[in-house]
Write an enzyme that holds these catalytic residues in place. Structure first.
Site, PDB file in Angstrom:
ATOM      1  N   ASN A 245      -4.971 -49.265   2.190  1.00 19.63           N
ATOM      2  CA  ASN A 245      -5.022 -49.185   3.652  1.00 19.63           C
ATOM      3  C   ASN A 245      -5.591 -47.838   4.070  1.00 19.63           C
ATOM      4  O   ASN A 245      -5.306 -46.811   3.462  1.00 19.63           O
ATOM      5  CB  ASN A 245      -3.600 -49.328   4.216  1.00 19.63           C
ATOM      6  CG  ASN A 245      -3.560 -49.220   5.733  1.00 19.63           C
ATOM      7  OD1 ASN A 245      -4.339 -49.864   6.433  1.00 19.63           O
ATOM      8  ND2 ASN A 245      -2.654 -48.398   6.253  1.00 19.63           N
TER       9      ASN A 245
ATOM     10  N   MET B 198      -4.626 -54.709  11.659  1.00 20.15           N
ATOM     11  CA  MET B 198      -3.394 -54.402  12.376  1.00 20.15           C
ATOM     12  C   MET B 198      -2.362 -55.511  12.182  1.00 20.15           C
ATOM     13  O   MET B 198      -2.053 -56.279  13.093  1.00 20.15           O
ATOM     14  CB  MET B 198      -3.696 -54.191  13.870  1.00 20.15           C
ATOM     15  CG  MET B 198      -4.622 -53.029  14.120  1.00 20.15           C
ATOM     16  SD  MET B 198      -3.969 -51.475  13.442  1.00 20.15           S
ATOM     17  CE  MET B 198      -5.259 -50.330  13.924  1.00 20.15           C
ATOM     18  N   HIS B 199      -1.875 -55.600  10.960  1.00 21.24           N
ATOM     19  CA  HIS B 199      -0.819 -56.570  10.639  1.00 21.24           C
ATOM     20  C   HIS B 199      -0.091 -56.007   9.428  1.00 21.24           C
ATOM     21  O   HIS B 199      -0.735 -55.607   8.456  1.00 21.24           O
ATOM     22  CB  HIS B 199      -1.449 -57.935  10.327  1.00 21.24           C
ATOM     23  CG  HIS B 199      -0.479 -58.945   9.784  1.00 21.24           C
ATOM     24  ND1 HIS B 199       0.327 -59.707  10.608  1.00 21.24           N
ATOM     25  CD2 HIS B 199      -0.172 -59.316   8.521  1.00 21.24           C
ATOM     26  CE1 HIS B 199       1.078 -60.507   9.852  1.00 21.24           C
ATOM     27  NE2 HIS B 199       0.788 -60.292   8.583  1.00 21.24           N
TER      28      HIS B 199
ATOM     29  N   HIS C  53      -5.762 -45.062   7.117  1.00 22.44           N
ATOM     30  CA  HIS C  53      -5.007 -44.679   8.320  1.00 22.44           C
ATOM     31  C   HIS C  53      -5.536 -43.337   8.834  1.00 22.44           C
ATOM     32  O   HIS C  53      -5.711 -42.401   8.042  1.00 22.44           O
ATOM     33  CB  HIS C  53      -3.511 -44.589   8.003  1.00 22.44           C
ATOM     34  CG  HIS C  53      -2.683 -44.328   9.214  1.00 22.44           C
ATOM     35  ND1 HIS C  53      -2.657 -45.183  10.298  1.00 22.44           N
ATOM     36  CD2 HIS C  53      -1.878 -43.285   9.545  1.00 22.44           C
ATOM     37  CE1 HIS C  53      -1.861 -44.692  11.223  1.00 22.44           C
ATOM     38  NE2 HIS C  53      -1.383 -43.536  10.803  1.00 22.44           N
TER      39      HIS C  53
ATOM     40  N   GLU D  67     -13.520 -40.946   8.012  1.00 25.25           N
ATOM     41  CA  GLU D  67     -12.961 -42.193   7.458  1.00 25.25           C
ATOM     42  C   GLU D  67     -14.005 -42.953   6.647  1.00 25.25           C
ATOM     43  O   GLU D  67     -13.708 -43.456   5.557  1.00 25.25           O
ATOM     44  CB  GLU D  67     -12.491 -43.113   8.595  1.00 25.25           C
ATOM     45  CG  GLU D  67     -11.214 -42.691   9.245  1.00 25.25           C
ATOM     46  CD  GLU D  67     -10.720 -43.734  10.239  1.00 25.25           C
ATOM     47  OE1 GLU D  67      -9.516 -43.939  10.287  1.00 25.25           O
ATOM     48  OE2 GLU D  67     -11.542 -44.340  10.957  1.00 25.25           O
TER      49      GLU D  67
ATOM     50  N   SER E 117     -16.189 -50.547  12.021  1.00 23.01           N
ATOM     51  CA  SER E 117     -17.134 -49.500  11.585  1.00 23.01           C
ATOM     52  C   SER E 117     -16.864 -49.119  10.121  1.00 23.01           C
ATOM     53  O   SER E 117     -17.796 -48.751   9.396  1.00 23.01           O
ATOM     54  CB  SER E 117     -17.054 -48.262  12.486  1.00 23.01           C
ATOM     55  OG  SER E 117     -15.826 -47.597  12.328  1.00 23.01           O
ATOM     56  N   ASN E 118     -15.623 -49.232   9.688  1.00 24.23           N
ATOM     57  CA  ASN E 118     -15.325 -48.925   8.281  1.00 24.23           C
ATOM     58  C   ASN E 118     -15.795 -50.044   7.363  1.00 24.23           C
ATOM     59  O   ASN E 118     -16.241 -49.784   6.239  1.00 24.23           O
ATOM     60  CB  ASN E 118     -13.830 -48.640   8.108  1.00 24.23           C
ATOM     61  CG  ASN E 118     -13.474 -47.277   8.662  1.00 24.23           C
ATOM     62  OD1 ASN E 118     -13.745 -46.264   8.025  1.00 24.23           O
ATOM     63  ND2 ASN E 118     -12.929 -47.235   9.871  1.00 24.23           N
TER      64      ASN E 118
END
Ligand code: GAR
Length: 208
Positions: free
Chosen positions: A112, A95-96, A114, A184, A13-14
């Protein structure tokens, strides 16, 4: 033109918020050069395809299965991203955790997103963990941040933008999640815009 790579692992969605901002002219001088997913079933892949953005599925598992290292994976992926002439790397639900093998190739140009405030709830399921802390009476607000990624620390680094999100007494987890995601989307686009403006201004200043 700033060529941006967006890295996703899930719903995207981002990524969609960035696509909408680029297509709507709210991120002028930005081109979405590449979307990378490390998960085959990430819905973000479909979003990229729908908008004609080059997309690469690049999983870690084949490396680990054949005795390869995370550093090798990171270095190979950095090479692919570089080959698309990318100037900025945006982790939008990626997710890494990067090793220096990736980060050293894009110094100060990896950011990033968050869903928590600096220093709080690093890692996965940050919203759920914040909500549980709220239910235990430990917090009455959480937040969202976008930060630079200088090293391997998880969800930590110099903050670009952050916003406090109050948790209402009658909030369900789903309501809180939805509110955070809406914030976000705005904050991430704003952070990209801000960084590019700062860079333009400092380039103009140094050429005086
Ligand atoms: C977002 O909430 C983002 O902040 C989070 O993953 C979600 C991705 O949503 N990232 C982290 O938790 C990083 N530790 P999306 O796939 O719908 O953009």
């Amino acid at each position: 033109m700033n060529r941006i790579a967006v890295l996703v692992s899930g719903f995207g969605s981002n990524l969609q918020a960035i696509i909408d901002a680029v297509e709507g002219g709210r991120l002028p001088d930005v081109e979405l050069a590449l979307v990378v997913s490390n998960r085959r079933d990430a819905y973000g892949i479909k979003r990229a395809v729908r908008h004609g953005i080059p997309v690469i599925y690049f999983p870690l598992a084949p490396y680990t299965r054949s005795g390869g290292t995370r550093e090798e994976y990171d270095a190979d992926l950095a090479g692919i991203v570089e080959s698309f002439d990318v100037t900025w790397v945006v982790m939008a639900g990626w997710m890494h955790v990067w090793s220096d093998a990736f980060l050293s190739r894009f110094p100060s140009r990896v950011i990033n997103l968050h869903p928590a405030l600096p220093g709080e709830f690093p890692g996965t399921d940050a919203i759920q963990r914040a909500y549980r802390a709220f239910q235990r009476g430990e917090i009455d607000r959480t937040g969202v941040m976008v930060h630079q990624v200088p090293d391997e620390a998880v969800d930590a680094g110099p903050v670009v933008v952050k916003e406090v999100v109050p948790i209402r007494s009658d909030d369900s987890l789903e309501e809180l999640e939805e509110r955070i995601h809406r914030i976000e989307h705005r904050l991430l686009v704003g952070a990209i815009h801000q960084l590019l403006c700062e860079e333009r201004e400092s380039a103009a200043g140094s050429s005086l």
